[in-house]
Enzyme design. Structure first.
Site, mmCIF file in Angstrom:
data_model
loop_
_atom_site.group_PDB
_atom_site.id
_atom_site.type_symbol
_atom_site.label_atom_id
_atom_site.label_comp_id
_atom_site.label_asym_id
_atom_site.label_seq_id
_atom_site.Cartn_x
_atom_site.Cartn_y
_atom_site.Cartn_z
ATOM 1 N N VAL A 124 2.799 -10.553 0.798
ATOM 2 C CA VAL A 124 2.470 -11.920 1.192
ATOM 3 C C VAL A 124 1.429 -11.923 2.310
ATOM 4 C CG1 VAL A 124 4.708 -12.850 0.488
ATOM 5 C CG2 VAL A 124 4.396 -12.043 2.847
ATOM 6 N N ASP A 125 1.247 -10.776 2.973
ATOM 7 C CA ASP A 125 0.270 -10.696 4.068
ATOM 8 C C ASP A 125 -1.170 -10.633 3.565
ATOM 9 O OD1 ASP A 125 2.488 -10.582 5.641
ATOM 10 O OD2 ASP A 125 2.289 -8.479 6.208
ATOM 11 N N MET B 287 5.293 -15.206 8.366
ATOM 12 C CA MET B 287 5.253 -13.748 8.195
ATOM 13 C C MET B 287 3.834 -13.211 8.378
ATOM 14 S SD MET B 287 7.916 -13.107 5.043
ATOM 15 C CE MET B 287 8.148 -11.384 5.444
ATOM 16 N N GLY B 288 3.729 -11.945 8.759
ATOM 17 C CA GLY B 288 2.438 -11.307 8.984
ATOM 18 C C GLY B 288 2.497 -10.391 10.181
ATOM 19 N N ASP C 252 0.818 -1.213 0.000
ATOM 20 C CA ASP C 252 0.000 0.000 0.000
ATOM 21 C C ASP C 252 0.852 1.264 0.000
ATOM 22 O OD1 ASP C 252 -0.175 0.908 3.274
ATOM 23 O OD2 ASP C 252 0.390 -1.135 2.822
ATOM 24 N N TYR D 287 11.676 -16.330 4.743
ATOM 25 C CA TYR D 287 12.553 -16.060 3.605
ATOM 26 C C TYR D 287 12.280 -17.017 2.454
ATOM 27 C CZ TYR D 287 15.179 -12.708 6.352
ATOM 28 O OH TYR D 287 15.525 -11.606 7.096
ATOM 29 N N ALA E 126 9.345 -18.455 1.876
ATOM 30 C CA ALA E 126 8.012 -18.141 1.361
ATOM 31 C C ALA E 126 8.027 -16.918 0.462
ATOM 32 C CB ALA E 126 7.049 -17.929 2.523
ATOM 33 N N ARG E 127 8.735 -15.881 0.861
ATOM 34 C CA ARG E 127 8.671 -14.625 0.117
ATOM 35 C C ARG E 127 9.581 -14.578 -1.106
ATOM 36 N NH1 ARG E 127 11.638 -9.541 3.052
ATOM 37 N NH2 ARG E 127 13.782 -10.091 2.535
#
Length: 436
Positions: A184-185, A228-229, A155, A357, A359-360
């Protein structure tokens, strides 16, 4: 203006492929006036499994429509824009842009730069003392002759670009901004599904398929999978759901202790839900006593306010990024929950593993490639129509469109009232407070 015949001839020469002439003719006719466009591309923020695919897709689509359009890529996001670090996409890059679908990361580089944080920009020598980063960025876009800017980020990345366009408009200069939602969130309003999120969840699930085997390394093992999140639990929940779906399809050997129950997810903790340590301690103690191990999934931002408060009250100074966020690798929610639960459930060993790491930084999966392709195609064609906005599916009506930047903001929470989430929590036996 470029004619259809010229476009088709250059396409055949560059790629060797034959394209839909009527489609390209329609797009070229939709271009406002005879203005010759110049395209800028940048990726910013953290990595996500969509950046390489999206950059490659944009290059391919512009080349299909009009190979004469110049494309400029800014290295390391807004950093490249501030210091004038960019490169022109040449014919070799255009010809092989499809190869970017095979890779994760960003081929043009990412960085976390907040243009409003003047002090940080000066400290990092991105601008000189007395300069206003927003003005420097705008001047660079004007100097480079950019008329269409594609920003691939969250965003803040995309609303920053919108502010640059607004700033330039006051100077009588038109800049179209077509952003693509990367996180990813999956927490950007009003986007239904952000690019790369599905891949991140799938990769996190695959990661845990290996890590769960560590439960056999020691008796009474507690494994904590930190996902992550920061403010949103979507990725943690999606990772757990995908992992459990894959687990249900696997063949077990119960007679030798290879059971679905031992490999299942026994608890899910996300920022949207408080953690009842006493209640969870008792519930998980019963599971530990029954099967000899416990598996926990936790968002990196779960209970973060409490953890940060505890650390700062103890005198620990936590580092922050350019956006003012406490760096979550110093918060360590996984380590914290492991310490809180160890004694309560009688664990003899605690293993904390982070899938972030992997995942992204993975390449986009098939689902995300298809989503990226549709968004990229729409973004390029919207640019020719003179539109601006964040391109994605509207979470209000599900339609793909250029969403008004005024509607764009981060921090969209995960819906804990969703049927799929409630079903999963019921199956694993974890209580969830009512949300209605």
């Amino acid at each position: 203006a470029t004619t259809v015949d010229q476009t088709m001839e250059r396409l055949r020469r560059v790629t060797g492929h034959v394209f839909n002439e009527s489609k390209i003719s329609t797009i070229l006719k939709e271009t406002k006036g005879d203005k010759k466009h110049k395209v800028g591309i940048l990726t910013a923020g953290g990595l996500a499994p969509c950046l390489s695919s999206a950059v490659g897709g944009l290059i391919e689509r512009y080349t299909e429509i009009d190979p004469d359009i110049e494309i400029l890529c800014y290295r390391y996001g807004y950093q490249g824009l501030l210091i004038g670090d960019s490169f022109k996409v040449n014919w070799e890059m255009r010809r092989n842009a499809h190869l970017l679908q095979n890779y994760g990361g960003s081929p043009i580089g990412n960085s976390r730069v907040k243009l409003k944080n003047v002090k940080d920009c000066v400290k990092r020598k991105l601008v000189k003392p007395g300069q206003v980063p927003q003005d420097v960025a705008c001047n660079r876009l004007v100097k480079d002759g950019i008329t269409i800017l594609h920003t691939i980020g969250g965003d803040d990345t995309n609303t920053t670009a919108a502010r640059l366009a607004f700033h330039l408009k006051k100077r009588g200069i038109t800049l179209q901004v077509l952003g693509l939602p990367k996180t990813v969130d999956n927490d950007v309003y009003p986007v239904l599904q952000s690019l790369g999120a599905d891949t991140a969840a799938e990769q996190g699930a695959m990661f845990f398929e290996s890590i769960v085997n560590e439960s056999t390394a020691n008796p009474r093992m507690l494994i904590v999978h930190e996902v992550m999140g920061r403010h949103c639990g979507w990725l943690t929940v999606a990772t757990a759901e995908i992992y459990r779906k894959r687990l249900k399809k696997a063949d077990m050997l119960d007679e030798m202790g290879v059971t679905a129950l031992k490999r299942d997810v026994h608890a899910v903790y996300i920022p949207e839900m408080p953690i009842n340590l006493e209640g969870e301690g008792a519930r998980l103690r019963a599971i530990m006593d029954e099967i000899g191990n416990v598996n926990v999934f936790i968002s990196e931002g779960a209970a973060s306010d409490l953890i940060i408060k505890q650390k700062e009250e103890a005198g620990e100074k936590l580092p922050r990024d350019a956006f003012g966020h406490v760096k979550l690798d110093k918060v360590n929610a996984g380590q914290w929950i492991g310490e809180q639960l160890k004694k309560k459930i009688g664990a003899k060993k605690v293993l904390v593993q982070k899938s972030g790491y992997r995942a992204r930084s993975s390449p986009a999966n098939t689902y995300d490639r298809n989503l990226i392709k549709s968004c990229v195609t729409y973004a390029v064609e919207a640019a020719f129509r003179g539109e601006s906005g964040l391109v994605g599916h509207d979470d209000q009506d599900g339609k793909l469109k250029a969403l008004d930047f005024k509607r764009v903001k981060g921090g969209k929470p995960f819906d804990t009232g969703s049927r799929e989430f409630r079903r999963m929590m019921f199956e694993i036996g974890q209580p969830v407070a009512r949300t209605w």
